[in-house]
Design an enzyme around this catalytic site. Structure first.
Site, PDB file in Angstrom:
ATOM      1  N   CYS A 185      47.277 112.109  88.578  1.00  0.00           N
ATOM      2  CA  CYS A 185      48.569 112.750  88.350  1.00  0.00           C
ATOM      3  C   CYS A 185      48.795 112.791  86.848  1.00  0.00           C
ATOM      4  O   CYS A 185      48.527 111.819  86.145  1.00  0.00           O
ATOM      5  CB  CYS A 185      49.661 111.931  89.032  1.00  0.00           C
ATOM      6  SG  CYS A 185      51.295 112.275  88.387  1.00  0.00           S
ATOM      7  N   GLU A 197      25.860  77.832 115.559  1.00  0.00           N
ATOM      8  CA  GLU A 197      27.332  77.823 115.556  1.00  0.00           C
ATOM      9  C   GLU A 197      27.847  79.221 115.220  1.00  0.00           C
ATOM     10  O   GLU A 197      27.315  79.849 114.301  1.00  0.00           O
ATOM     11  CB  GLU A 197      27.834  76.863 114.463  1.00  0.00           C
ATOM     12  CG  GLU A 197      27.186  75.512 114.491  1.00  0.00           C
ATOM     13  CD  GLU A 197      27.422  74.712 113.196  1.00  0.00           C
ATOM     14  OE1 GLU A 197      28.344  75.067 112.426  1.00  0.00           O
ATOM     15  OE2 GLU A 197      26.685  73.759 112.968  1.00  0.00           O
ATOM     16  N   GLU A 231      57.598  68.170 127.730  1.00  0.00           N
ATOM     17  CA  GLU A 231      57.414  66.719 127.557  1.00  0.00           C
ATOM     18  C   GLU A 231      57.012  66.399 126.118  1.00  0.00           C
ATOM     19  O   GLU A 231      57.491  65.437 125.517  1.00  0.00           O
ATOM     20  CB  GLU A 231      56.335  66.203 128.536  1.00  0.00           C
ATOM     21  CG  GLU A 231      56.858  66.050 129.959  1.00  0.00           C
ATOM     22  CD  GLU A 231      55.746  65.901 130.993  1.00  0.00           C
ATOM     23  OE1 GLU A 231      55.978  65.221 131.986  1.00  0.00           O
ATOM     24  OE2 GLU A 231      54.649  66.484 130.811  1.00  0.00           O
ATOM     25  N   LYS A 242      21.271  75.839 111.892  1.00  0.00           N
ATOM     26  CA  LYS A 242      20.994  74.688 111.010  1.00  0.00           C
ATOM     27  C   LYS A 242      19.910  73.836 111.642  1.00  0.00           C
ATOM     28  O   LYS A 242      19.941  73.607 112.862  1.00  0.00           O
ATOM     29  CB  LYS A 242      22.253  73.827 110.853  1.00  0.00           C
ATOM     30  CG  LYS A 242      23.376  74.514 110.120  1.00  0.00           C
ATOM     31  CD  LYS A 242      24.624  73.661 110.067  1.00  0.00           C
ATOM     32  CE  LYS A 242      25.791  74.475 109.533  1.00  0.00           C
ATOM     33  NZ  LYS A 242      27.079  73.861 109.789  1.00  0.00           N
ATOM     34  N   CYS A 258      55.580 112.782  92.363  1.00  0.00           N
ATOM     35  CA  CYS A 258      56.505 113.328  91.360  1.00  0.00           C
ATOM     36  C   CYS A 258      56.409 114.839  91.183  1.00  0.00           C
ATOM     37  O   CYS A 258      57.188 115.420  90.440  1.00  0.00           O
ATOM     38  CB  CYS A 258      56.288 112.633  90.015  1.00  0.00           C
ATOM     39  SG  CYS A 258      54.749 113.105  89.216  1.00  0.00           S
ATOM     40  N   LYS A 274      29.754  81.899 113.279  1.00  0.00           N
ATOM     41  CA  LYS A 274      30.195  81.846 111.883  1.00  0.00           C
ATOM     42  C   LYS A 274      31.595  82.455 111.785  1.00  0.00           C
ATOM     43  O   LYS A 274      31.769  83.659 111.977  1.00  0.00           O
ATOM     44  CB  LYS A 274      29.209  82.613 110.994  1.00  0.00           C
ATOM     45  CG  LYS A 274      29.529  82.495 109.538  1.00  0.00           C
ATOM     46  CD  LYS A 274      28.386  83.037 108.687  1.00  0.00           C
ATOM     47  CE  LYS A 274      28.672  82.805 107.221  1.00  0.00           C
ATOM     48  NZ  LYS A 274      29.899  83.461 106.773  1.00  0.00           N
ATOM     49  N   SER A 287      26.690  77.742  99.740  1.00  0.00           N
ATOM     50  CA  SER A 287      26.821  78.937 100.581  1.00  0.00           C
ATOM     51  C   SER A 287      25.543  79.061 101.409  1.00  0.00           C
ATOM     52  O   SER A 287      24.680  78.186 101.331  1.00  0.00           O
ATOM     53  CB  SER A 287      27.095  80.195  99.767  1.00  0.00           C
ATOM     54  OG  SER A 287      26.632  80.071  98.479  1.00  0.00           O
TER      55      SER A 287
HETATM   56  N1  5U1 Z   1      29.669  77.371 111.350  1.00  0.00           N
HETATM   57  C1  5U1 Z   1      29.367  77.240 110.068  1.00  0.00           C
HETATM   58  N2  5U1 Z   1      29.839  78.028 109.139  1.00  0.00           N
HETATM   59  N3  5U1 Z   1      29.315  77.582 107.983  1.00  0.00           N
HETATM   60  C2  5U1 Z   1      29.504  78.042 106.713  1.00  0.00           C
HETATM   61  N4  5U1 Z   1      28.553  76.307 109.538  1.00  0.00           N
HETATM   62  C3  5U1 Z   1      28.523  76.513 108.232  1.00  0.00           C
HETATM   63  N5  5U1 Z   1      27.878  75.847 107.278  1.00  0.00           N
HETATM   64  C4  5U1 Z   1      28.043  76.264 105.999  1.00  0.00           C
HETATM   65  C5  5U1 Z   1      28.865  77.370 105.698  1.00  0.00           C
HETATM   66  C6  5U1 Z   1      29.026  77.814 104.290  1.00  0.00           C
HETATM   67  O1  5U1 Z   1      27.426  75.650 104.980  1.00  0.00           O
HETATM   68  C7  5U1 Z   1      26.484  74.613 105.275  1.00  0.00           C
HETATM   69  C8  5U1 Z   1      25.571  74.560 104.097  1.00  0.00           C
HETATM   70  C9  5U1 Z   1      27.185  73.314 105.475  1.00  0.00           C
END
Ligand code: 5U1
Length: 677
Positions: free
Chosen positions: A429, A116, A37, A293, A414, A118, A84
């Protein structure tokens, strides 16, 4: 042609319906209609757009692929830096994280965290304006990334238009693009069947796919994405907790990981971590930890950030994935620079959802350190995007017929002698000029500007000539004919003749250049010059033993060993004879040194040169007989002062030493035949 109203309405309605079912399929994983569909709706929209091209909008679901390949990616400045994450590796680290938060906030509360998985993929930023995807960029260094919009448009789980009427005017969404494990295995099987490069892991495959200049190739890789945060938000409101923000993103049509939860405090966070770790193998995507977080955005703001990482988030990394298997054999591979590397052939084993049958062993020292024999049971490990490696050996279960691993005496590519010098770790080599594994690299080096300086013979052409079987060693270059060259792709008769003329011109050279061009390991330009000055004759150099070589300035036992091994290889000597037979020649060293205008002079280079590199200027002065020193003294003949010259220039002026500008140096070099050709 004017479009009938009912057609325009039908197209608009189809676009909306298709986007809705796309969202249900990719973001929610809950379909309402069958694939058949869905296809019918899609084909109907395509056919309307084919009949009435004015109907096509760039956020139409039919417009995911279609952009022309790019020549390169342009740069994108992130409006807010892409941060990061700091890492945690133990329960204590997580508890410490909560303690630090409380100490910073001056509180003693149980912190609510969003947790969460990663994703082990590629971080990207998506910019939506008035709900429309206008730009996608890689993270890059966090400040500047690359514009990958046309590739991201091919990812079906990334909406080209967001849904809902409460959208911010500008919204930047961040997340991770990845390749599902099942897709990764299929891509590698197809690549293997086609004899193409195999990706080491899904992360590398995703990174390679998102950086394709041709979006049609990206589209084939079936990338997908999980969104995990927002960056810039203008003209609209976001929820006040991370968990609700993720719900908002999901509602607007973006794909968010379904395993996200909130927990109260670090102890509960650790239970969540253990739970996700136990599910890790069953997921169809690779994760390398859990991100925690602080849930409240107000608290996040109160906590703020360090230079590159927020104080309100941490990545709790999983331990590296390991498995036991058996070492079936060790093969030795020759790299393009001649390094001979042992590679473990393993009984195939699943490690973290991927089958491993090879691992690197690095070098013979590593094999000795592990105490490894063929037949041993070994512990192999995958971590992040590195090639799997052997971590340890179970010596207790060694079978009786276990065999020692022996470095081959001759190169597997070789047949030349393999040399492992005392004090060195990497075996190499010695067939530099004839080894098929090193062929392209040695010819490219031979032709390079500071070697034989063959104009027009770039890397691509070397590759073509070798791949077409027209050359196997540098000597073959001088046998090339116009007819052979014109037969190559994109080679017009004029270019072919230019190349033949450049080859002819390169035959008149200098002995230092010729020695350097041979590509003997550890013999750079300066060593080549010292060798030429000492031996003045290529055949005398060929015959030299280690002691005589060590009498040359800057040559110690290791370099002497490499030179001896190179000339010991009969095939290398044959290539040199063939080169000389083509008419390659140079002025005799006595003549060139005696007639050198700068013999006995001491020059110093200082400041930034703009038209020559320091090394080039040095080489040209040395070719004229000058010594180039690092500091100014009363013995200095002349100082060349480039831009922003400092204390050396001041000292020269104090001592009354002659000073030349870069321009004046160039004029002087030109007048002595050492200018730019
Ligand atoms: N799941 C998730 N992965 N991750 C990577 N959340 C998350 N937040 C990140 C990064 C680098 O940076 C937060 C500072 C937003």
């Amino acid at each position: 042609m004017s479009i009938p109203r009912e057609i325009a309405e039908e197209a608009a309605s189809l676009r909306k319906t298709i986007s809705y079912h796309n969202y249900r399929y990719h973001a929610l994983d809950e379909t309402e209609i069958t694939d058949g569909e869905f296809d019918r709706l899609f084909q109907r929209l395509k056919s309307l757009e084919a009949d009435y091209p004015e109907l096509v909008t760039d956020d139409s679901p039919t417009q995911r692929v279609g952009a022309a390949p790019l020549a390169s990616f342009s740069q994108v400045q992130h409006e807010l830096p892409m941060l990061s994450l700091d890492n945690a590796f133990s329960k204590e680290d997580l508890i410490d994280f909560e303690r630090r938060i409380n100490s910073r906030l001056g509180s003693a509360q149980t912190i609510t965290f969003t947790c969460e998985p990663k994703i082990d993929g590629v971080a990207v930023s998506l910019m939506y304006e008035d709900g429309k995807l206008v730009r996608a960029a890689t993270r890059g260094d966090g400040t500047t990334g690359e514009d990958i919009t046309q590739n991201v448009r091919t990812i079906e789980s990334v909406p080209l238009r967001l849904q809902g009427d409460d959208l911010p005017r500008r919204l930047e969404v961040r997340g991770e693009i990845y390749i599902a494990r099942s897709t990764f295995e299929r891509i590698n099987q197809q690549a293997q069947a086609a004899g193409e490069k195999i990706f080491a892991n899904p992360r590398n495959a995703a990174a390679g796919s998102i950086r394709q200049l041709d979006p049609r190739l990206t589209a084939k890789r079936k990338l997908t994405m999980f969104c995990y945060s927002v960056g810039l938000v203008e003209g609209g409101n976001m929820a006040t907790t991370q968990y609700e923000i993720l719900a908002q993103l999901r509602q607007w049509g973006l794909r968010v990981n379904p395993l996200v939860r909130t927990v109260e405090g670090a102890e509960a966070g650790y239970s969540f971590y253990e739970d996700i770790l136990s599910q890790r193998q069953d997921l169809d995507y690779e994760i390398d930890g859990v991100v925690f977080k602080v849930n409240s955005i107000d608290l996040q703001q109160a906590l703020g950030m360090l230079t590159r990482t927020p104080r309100w988030a941490i990545a709790f990394k999983f331990p590296a994935e390991q498995a036991l298997t058996r070492l079936l054999d060790v093969e030795f591979q020759v790299g393009r620079t001649g390094a001979v590397t042992p590679v473990a052939r393993l009984e195939p084993v699943r490690v973290g959802g991927v089958t491993i049958s090879n691992a690197t062993l690095h070098n013979m020292d590593e094999i000795a350190r592990l105490g490894l024999k063929i037949g041993d049971t070994v512990l192999v490990q995958r971590a992040g995007d590195v090639i799997p490696k052997v971590v340890s050996v179970d010596h207790a279960s060694r079978p009786e017929d276990a065999r020692d691993i022996i470095l081959p005496a001759t190169c597997p590519a070789c047949g030349s002698e393999v040399v492992l010098l005392e004090g060195e770790v990497i075996a190499r080599c010695s067939g530099g000029l004839i080894c098929s594994a090193q062929r392209k690299e040695s010819i490219r080096h031979f032709a390079s500007r500071l070697a034989m300086d063959i104009e027009g013979l770039g890397d691509k052409l070397v590759e073509q000539l070798v791949d077409e079987g027209l050359i196997t060693s540098p000597a073959d270059l001088y046998q090339l004919t116009e007819a052979q060259l014109v037969g190559l792709e994109r080679m017009a008769p004029k270019s072919a003749n230019n190349l033949l003329a450049a080859l002819d011109k390169s035959k008149t050279t200098t002995l230092p250049r010729f020695i350097y061009a041979l590509g003997i390991q550890e013999v750079g330009e300066s060593t080549a010059r010292n060798l030429a000055l000492h031996f003045a004759d290529i055949h005398a150099l060929e015959q030299a033993g280690p002691e005589e070589l060590q009498a040359v300035p800057d040559i110690g036992p290791i370099v002497a060993g490499k030179i001896v091994a190179f000339f010991h290889q009969e095939d290398n000597r044959k290539v040199i004879e063939s080169l000389l037979a083509t008419g390659i020649s140079w002025p005799s060293i006595e003549t060139s040194v005696a007639s050198a205008t700068l013999a006995g002079e001491v020059w110093v280079l200082t400041g930034t040169l703009t038209q020559l590199t320091r090394n080039e200027a040095k080489a040209r002065l040395q070719a004229l007989g000058a010594k180039v020193a690092g500091s100014v003294s009363k013995n200095t003949t002349c100082v060349v002062a480039g831009d922003a010259a400092g204390s050396k220039l001041t000292k020269a002026q104090e001592l009354g030493v002659k000073v030349l500008s870069e321009e004046e140096l160039l004029v002087m070099l030109q007048s002595h035949g050492q200018g730019n050709s």
